[in-house]
Motif scaffolding. Structure first.
Motif, PDB file in Angstrom:
ATOM      1  N   THR A  63      -3.447  73.915  19.162  1.00  0.00           N
ATOM      2  CA  THR A  63      -2.933  74.557  17.949  1.00  0.00           C
ATOM      3  C   THR A  63      -3.203  73.709  16.708  1.00  0.00           C
ATOM      4  OG1 THR A  63      -0.699  73.668  18.275  1.00  0.00           O
ATOM      5  CG2 THR A  63      -1.157  75.852  19.194  1.00  0.00           C
ATOM      6  N   VAL A  64      -3.091  72.402  16.835  1.00  0.00           N
ATOM      7  CA  VAL A  64      -3.354  71.517  15.698  1.00  0.00           C
ATOM      8  C   VAL A  64      -4.818  71.589  15.282  1.00  0.00           C
ATOM      9  CG1 VAL A  64      -3.503  69.080  15.012  1.00  0.00           C
ATOM     10  CG2 VAL A  64      -1.425  69.954  16.075  1.00  0.00           C
TER      11      VAL A  64
ATOM     12  N   SER B 298      -0.320  71.865  22.286  1.00  0.00           N
ATOM     13  CA  SER B 298      -0.080  71.328  20.944  1.00  0.00           C
ATOM     14  C   SER B 298      -1.380  70.844  20.321  1.00  0.00           C
ATOM     15  CB  SER B 298       0.982  70.228  20.968  1.00  0.00           C
ATOM     16  OG  SER B 298       0.555  69.128  21.720  1.00  0.00           O
TER      17      SER B 298
ATOM     18  N   SER C  74      -3.825  81.065  18.699  1.00  0.00           N
ATOM     19  CA  SER C  74      -3.943  79.866  17.867  1.00  0.00           C
ATOM     20  C   SER C  74      -4.945  80.067  16.740  1.00  0.00           C
ATOM     21  CB  SER C  74      -4.358  78.661  18.718  1.00  0.00           C
ATOM     22  OG  SER C  74      -3.373  78.389  19.687  1.00  0.00           O
TER      23      SER C  74
ATOM     24  N   HIS D 243       1.485  74.477   8.593  1.00  0.00           N
ATOM     25  CA  HIS D 243       1.476  73.077   8.153  1.00  0.00           C
ATOM     26  C   HIS D 243       0.116  72.721   7.561  1.00  0.00           C
ATOM     27  CE1 HIS D 243       1.924  68.789   7.916  1.00  0.00           C
ATOM     28  NE2 HIS D 243       0.843  68.666   8.663  1.00  0.00           N
TER      29      HIS D 243
ATOM     30  N   LEU E 213       5.871  71.087   9.669  1.00  0.00           N
ATOM     31  CA  LEU E 213       5.670  69.994  10.618  1.00  0.00           C
ATOM     32  C   LEU E 213       6.938  69.760  11.440  1.00  0.00           C
ATOM     33  CD1 LEU E 213       3.924  67.773  11.802  1.00  0.00           C
ATOM     34  CD2 LEU E 213       4.667  66.295   9.913  1.00  0.00           C
TER      35      LEU E 213
ATOM     36  N   PHE F  29       7.057  72.451  13.989  1.00  0.00           N
ATOM     37  CA  PHE F  29       6.053  72.182  15.017  1.00  0.00           C
ATOM     38  C   PHE F  29       6.569  71.124  16.005  1.00  0.00           C
ATOM     39  CE2 PHE F  29       2.552  69.509  16.516  1.00  0.00           C
ATOM     40  CZ  PHE F  29       1.774  70.442  17.176  1.00  0.00           C
TER      41      PHE F  29
ATOM     42  N   ALA G  91       1.971  75.048  13.306  1.00  0.00           N
ATOM     43  CA  ALA G  91       0.798  74.186  13.104  1.00  0.00           C
ATOM     44  C   ALA G  91      -0.118  74.785  12.043  1.00  0.00           C
ATOM     45  CB  ALA G  91       0.036  74.013  14.416  1.00  0.00           C
TER      46      ALA G  91
END
Length: 163
Positions: free
Chosen positions: A19-20, A16, A67, A121, A137, A140, A118
């Motif tokens: 990816t963010v 996570s 990603s 978003h 979001l 996600f 992600a």
């Protein structure tokens, strides 16, 4: 429901985070926020190195490529750079296919959903499409909740391989 192994939690957290940071690196670059983009790209690289020890062999490079491709696809689409977006979409699908070779299909599908939500978003937030960004979001966060259980059997071998 069985208890989820710490290795699955660690892998889900790293996925996570990767990816963010990949998503914001691309979204910030496309909105000329170079400092923020550089910081996010640097953090994504650091997390990518951590994933090598947390995922099965061959999975980390595919996840990183997936990603980054998702991030650039979404950001280039929002900036109407459609030629670049088409290239990034091809890379995204290629990386997803590679990931499906080294992870169970449902897990690979969830990782792809995590990366794309992600990416969208960040791209939608930078484009001030707030309702879309909020929906992305929410998607996600749902992927984040599902991922540890999906990684349960996948990370066991990776953790055992590390010295």
């Amino acid at each position: 429901q069985p208890e989820i192994a710490p290795s699955a939690w660690a892998a889900a957290s790293a996925l996570s985070e990767l990816t963010v940071h990949a998503a914001w690196a691309a979204a910030n670059a496309r909105t000329l926020q170079w400092g923020a983009s550089h910081r996010d790209a640097q953090r994504a690289k650091e997390v990518a190195l951590q994933l090598e020890a947390l995922l099965p062999e061959g999975a980390a490079p595919a996840v990183v490529q997936l990603s980054l491709a998702a991030a650039w696809y979404a950001s280039n689409t929002r900036r109407l750079l459609l030629f670049d977006a088409a290239r990034d979409l091809r890379k995204l699908e290629e990386a997803a296919a590679e990931l499906a070779k080294v992870m169970p299909p449902e897990t690979a599908k969830s990782v792809k959903a995590l990366a794309t939500s992600a990416a969208w978003h960040a791209a939608n937030a930078r484009s001030m499409l707030w309702l879309d960004a909020e929906r992305d979001l929410t998607r996600f966060e749902e992927c984040c909740r599902q991922l540890p259980a999906l990684l349960q059997g996948v990370t066991d071998g990776a953790a055992a391989e590390t010295p």
